[in-house]
Write a protein that holds these residues in place. Structure first.
Motif, PDB file in Angstrom:
ATOM      1  N   HIS A 290     -49.977  36.096  37.092  1.00 13.10           N
ATOM      2  CA  HIS A 290     -50.102  34.568  36.593  1.00 13.10           C
ATOM      3  C   HIS A 290     -49.011  34.539  34.865  1.00 13.10           C
ATOM      4  O   HIS A 290     -49.753  36.387  33.970  1.00 13.10           O
ATOM      5  CB  HIS A 290     -50.753  34.122  36.864  1.00 13.10           C
ATOM      6  N   GLY A 291     -48.359  33.470  34.028  1.00 10.85           N
ATOM      7  CA  GLY A 291     -48.020  33.514  33.737  1.00 10.85           C
ATOM      8  C   GLY A 291     -47.522  32.854  33.298  1.00 10.85           C
ATOM      9  O   GLY A 291     -47.427  31.320  33.451  1.00 10.85           O
TER      10      GLY A 291
ATOM     11  N   TYR B 292     -39.527  38.503  37.014  1.00 13.21           N
ATOM     12  CA  TYR B 292     -39.263  37.577  36.143  1.00 13.21           C
ATOM     13  C   TYR B 292     -37.863  36.058  35.973  1.00 13.21           C
ATOM     14  O   TYR B 292     -38.397  35.368  35.417  1.00 13.21           O
ATOM     15  CB  TYR B 292     -40.547  37.851  34.324  1.00 13.21           C
TER      16      TYR B 292
ATOM     17  N   ARG C 247     -47.426  37.488  30.302  1.00 12.69           N
ATOM     18  CA  ARG C 247     -48.000  37.598  31.832  1.00 12.69           C
ATOM     19  C   ARG C 247     -48.142  38.655  32.150  1.00 12.69           C
ATOM     20  O   ARG C 247     -48.146  39.958  31.227  1.00 12.69           O
ATOM     21  CB  ARG C 247     -46.385  37.006  33.103  1.00 12.69           C
TER      22      ARG C 247
END
Length: 135
Positions: A103-104, A132, A55
Motif C-alpha cells: 500500500h502507498g 507502480y 509505497r
C-alpha cells in the motif's frame, strides 16, 4: 503542488517523524507516529503518512492481520493476483493472515492511514517502478 498536501500537517493525528526504522521497506518518504505500542496487548496502532509516490514493499502479516483506516489523501492497496484499489479517506481495508500485499500513495497525492497490526510482518520485494507507474 501535490494533491492533499494538507495531510502533511496531521489534521486528525500527528504525522510523526520520518519513518527511519522501516525506511528500507519503502520507496520514497514515509512518516510514522505510533498511537498504541503496548506489548501487553500485542497490537500496534500507528498513523502512517506517505509523501506522493511513496509505497511500501510487498509484505505478508504472519500470525496476525492488518487493518487500514484511511484518514486522508489518495493511495493504493493491492493484494497479489488482484487489481490495485484506489483508496480515499473513509475507506477501510482488512488484510488477513498470510496475504501478500502492498500500500502507498498515488503519484501526485499525499496519503495517510491508521494501521492496526497484529502478528509479524514478513517484508518482501519492492513494488517495481514499472508496476507502480502502470496504475
Amino acid at each position: 503542488m501535490a494533491k492533499h498536501e494538507e495531510v502533511a500537517n496531521g489534521v486528525i493525528f500527528p504525522v510523526g517523524e520520518k519513518n527511519e526504522a522501516f525506511a528500507k521497506y519503502f520507496i520514497g518518504q514515509s512518516y510514522l507516529k505510533m498511537l498504541v505500542a503496548d506489548p501487553e496487548i500485542n497490537v500496534g496502532v500507528g498513523n502512517v503518512t506517505f509523501e506522493p509516490g511513496c509505497r511500501n514493499n510487498w509484505h505478508i502479516h504472519r500470525s496476525g492481520y492488518q487493518l487500514l483506516l484511511v484518514t486522508g489523501g489518495e493511495g493504493w492497496y493491492q493484494e497479489e493476483g488482484q487489481a490495485a484499489q484506489l483508496l480515499k479517506a473513509g475507506d477501510v481495508i482488512v488484510t488477513r493472515d498470510g496475504v501478500k500485499h502492498w500500500h502507498g500513495a498515488t503519484k501526485d497525492s499525499w496519503f495517510e492511514h491508521i494501521a492496526i497490526t497484529a502478528g509479524t510482518p514478513e517484508w518482501l520485494e519492492p513494488v517495481s517502478d514499472g508496476h507502480y507507474n502502470e496504475l
